[in-house]
Design an enzyme around this catalytic site. Sequence first.
Site, PDB file in Angstrom:
ATOM      1  N   ASP A   1       5.817  -6.810   2.453  1.00 16.29           N
ATOM      2  CA  ASP A   1       4.983  -7.339   1.364  1.00 16.29           C
ATOM      3  C   ASP A   1       5.820  -7.680   0.145  1.00 16.29           C
ATOM      4  O   ASP A   1       6.722  -6.917  -0.230  1.00 16.29           O
ATOM      5  CB  ASP A   1       3.982  -6.255   0.925  1.00 16.29           C
TER       6      ASP A   1
ATOM      7  N   SER B   1       0.840  -1.203   0.000  1.00 16.26           N
ATOM      8  CA  SER B   1       0.000   0.000   0.000  1.00 16.26           C
ATOM      9  C   SER B   1       0.877   1.255   0.000  1.00 16.26           C
ATOM     10  O   SER B   1       0.397   2.342  -0.326  1.00 16.26           O
ATOM     11  CB  SER B   1      -0.936   0.002   1.217  1.00 16.26           C
TER      12      SER B   1
ATOM     13  N   LYS C   1       5.112 -11.216   3.081  1.00 11.31           N
ATOM     14  CA  LYS C   1       3.680 -11.507   2.898  1.00 11.31           C
ATOM     15  C   LYS C   1       3.396 -11.691   1.403  1.00 11.31           C
ATOM     16  O   LYS C   1       3.913 -10.947   0.574  1.00 11.31           O
ATOM     17  CB  LYS C   1       2.798 -10.389   3.471  1.00 11.31           C
TER      18      LYS C   1
ATOM     19  N   GLU D   1      -8.805  -9.878   4.268  1.00 14.33           N
ATOM     20  CA  GLU D   1      -9.204  -8.500   3.938  1.00 14.33           C
ATOM     21  C   GLU D   1     -10.564  -8.467   3.256  1.00 14.33           C
ATOM     22  O   GLU D   1     -10.896  -9.357   2.443  1.00 14.33           O
ATOM     23  CB  GLU D   1      -8.144  -7.866   3.018  1.00 14.33           C
TER      24      GLU D   1
HETATM   25  O1  KIV Z   1      -0.396  -3.394   1.705  1.00 15.95           O
HETATM   26  C1  KIV Z   1      -1.031  -3.347   2.763  1.00 15.95           C
HETATM   27  O2  KIV Z   1      -1.094  -2.327   3.451  1.00 15.95           O
HETATM   28  C2  KIV Z   1      -1.749  -4.555   3.184  1.00 15.95           C
HETATM   29  C3  KIV Z   1      -2.681  -4.418   4.333  1.00 15.95           C
HETATM   30  C4  KIV Z   1      -3.903  -3.730   3.884  1.00 15.95           C
HETATM   31  C5  KIV Z   1      -2.963  -5.717   4.975  1.00 15.95           C
HETATM   32  O3  KIV Z   1      -1.582  -5.574   2.594  1.00 15.95           O
END
Ligand code: KIV
Length: 278
Positions: free
Chosen positions: A90, A52, A120, A189
Amino acid sequence: MAPDVSAADTRLSAETIRRRKGGVPIVCLTAYTYPVARLLDDHVDLLLVGDSVAMVLHGHKTTLGASLEMMIAHGQAVMRGSAKACVVVDMPAGSYEDSAAQAVASARRIVDETGCQAVKVEGGVDMAGQIAAIAAAGIPVMGHIGLLPQSVEKDGGYRIKGRTQENVAALFRDADAVEKAGAFSVVIEGTVETVAADLTRHMSIPTIGIGASGDCDGQILVIDDMVGLTVDRVPKFVKEYADLRSVISDAAARYAAEVRSRTFPGPGHVFSASKDKA
Ligand code: KIV
């Protein structure tokens, strides 16, 4: 307090997070920068350097604007700014979907270059091979099921999951696949509340909810949404605990007025010929 970078072993590990299934709720927030990580580290169990960041800090329309280099740079900043939290970075779109080998190589780069505790991956049944390969390489993996922001273009928008029986069955298949592949926890989510609660009861790894259910084992929000810094649309599931938009806008307005009226800088903000401190 300055984070003690020498105390890296005092951080919560992915394994510690895994063992918190069904216990005290796991507190998670996203973080992308050094100062914000320093402010959050005392209050959370887990900091997610979410993709994000591409939208929140870089102004992209979707998370597809994130690159591996971007995630690593922000991961390094968050690691420098924290000493206690489990830091998860991520895996951006395009860095893992092609093959298990690509996923392991990208995950290895993220962990080696940032020192983070885990990565993630978005996806369920379709990404189980990648999750299993990363976990087998000794890198803890967090899963992400339900609404998948990296698939928003493919899905034709941000669509809440779990509204049809067919989709509920698919969510359970994804949950089973992610758990069996060896993920230590999973983000759920944008999923119907009762379905997210059922998934939480069904799974033996912690579920972290965002737009999901209060019954999840933990919760996560995007930090800028949570402190009221988001300038575009704020999703329904966000609770704003502060209004930093107004704080920043008011400060900028007062600064502008003082510069224009020559009241800033004042005597306390300039240097005299005698020695004084910067
Ligand atoms: O990228 C992000 O912020 C996320 C969260 C919304 C879990 O994956």
